[in-house]
Design a protein around this motif. Structure first.
Motif, PDB file in Angstrom:
ATOM      1  N   THR A 184       0.875  -1.163   0.000  1.00 53.29           N
ATOM      2  CA  THR A 184       0.000   0.000   0.000  1.00 53.29           C
ATOM      3  C   THR A 184       0.909   1.208   0.000  1.00 53.29           C
ATOM      4  N   GLN A 185       0.752   2.074  -0.994  1.00 51.17           N
ATOM      5  CA  GLN A 185       1.680   3.191  -1.099  1.00 51.17           C
ATOM      6  C   GLN A 185       0.983   4.454  -1.564  1.00 51.17           C
ATOM      7  N   LYS A 186       1.654   5.577  -1.324  1.00 50.15           N
ATOM      8  CA  LYS A 186       1.148   6.885  -1.732  1.00 50.15           C
ATOM      9  C   LYS A 186       2.295   7.651  -2.369  1.00 50.15           C
ATOM     10  N   SER A 221       5.858   6.680  -0.229  1.00 44.98           N
ATOM     11  CA  SER A 221       5.832   6.135   1.132  1.00 44.98           C
ATOM     12  C   SER A 221       4.779   5.048   1.187  1.00 44.98           C
ATOM     13  N   GLY A 222       4.970   4.086   2.070  1.00 46.26           N
ATOM     14  CA  GLY A 222       3.952   3.068   2.179  1.00 46.26           C
ATOM     15  C   GLY A 222       4.314   1.916   3.091  1.00 46.26           C
ATOM     16  N   TYR A 223       3.501   0.895   2.995  1.00 47.22           N
ATOM     17  CA  TYR A 223       3.655  -0.344   3.746  1.00 47.22           C
ATOM     18  C   TYR A 223       3.782  -1.469   2.738  1.00 47.22           C
ATOM     19  N   VAL A 224       4.644  -2.433   3.043  1.00 45.56           N
ATOM     20  CA  VAL A 224       4.795  -3.583   2.163  1.00 45.56           C
ATOM     21  C   VAL A 224       5.062  -4.820   3.023  1.00 45.56           C
ATOM     22  N   ASP A 225       4.503  -5.934   2.617  1.00 48.90           N
ATOM     23  CA  ASP A 225       4.808  -7.219   3.257  1.00 48.90           C
ATOM     24  C   ASP A 225       5.884  -7.898   2.434  1.00 48.90           C
ATOM     25  N   THR A 226       6.934  -8.379   3.103  1.00 50.53           N
ATOM     26  CA  THR A 226       8.011  -9.056   2.393  1.00 50.53           C
ATOM     27  C   THR A 226       7.523 -10.410   1.890  1.00 50.53           C
ATOM     28  N   ALA A 227       8.380 -11.076   1.134  1.00 50.83           N
ATOM     29  CA  ALA A 227       8.036 -12.371   0.544  1.00 50.83           C
ATOM     30  C   ALA A 227       7.597 -13.390   1.601  1.00 50.83           C
ATOM     31  N   ASN A 228       8.129 -13.272   2.818  1.00 44.78           N
ATOM     32  CA  ASN A 228       7.745 -14.221   3.871  1.00 44.78           C
ATOM     33  C   ASN A 228       6.783 -13.608   4.893  1.00 44.78           C
ATOM     34  N   GLY A 229       6.170 -12.473   4.532  1.00 50.35           N
ATOM     35  CA  GLY A 229       5.121 -11.904   5.367  1.00 50.35           C
ATOM     36  C   GLY A 229       5.538 -10.857   6.376  1.00 50.35           C
TER      37      GLY A 229
END
Length: 64
Positions: A3-5, A16-24
């Motif tokens: 999720t980014q802006k 800027s944003g939030y991201v989940d890595t490949a393993n969560g």
């Protein structure tokens, strides 16, 4: 999931944003570029590469 802006003004770009890595693992990121002298498309490409690299990163302390 990512999720980014984005934001931009003449000579300024941000992502800027939030991201989940490949393993969560959840990460928060922010990038601000100011007074750049390359085309803004190059900056947007760099911002995209940052988000992808973080998403592909594992649970290690640092991501290569």
């Amino acid at each position: 999931m990512c999720t980014q802006k984005t934001g931009s003004l003449t000579g300024i770009s941000s992502l800027s944003g939030y991201v989940d890595t490949a393993n969560g693992r959840p990460l928060v990121f922010s990038m601000l570029t100011n007074n750049f002298v390359v085309p803004s498309a190059k900056i947007k490409e760099l911002e995209d590469r940052l988000a992808v690299a973080l998403a592909e990163c594992g649970a290690q302390t640092t991501c290569d």
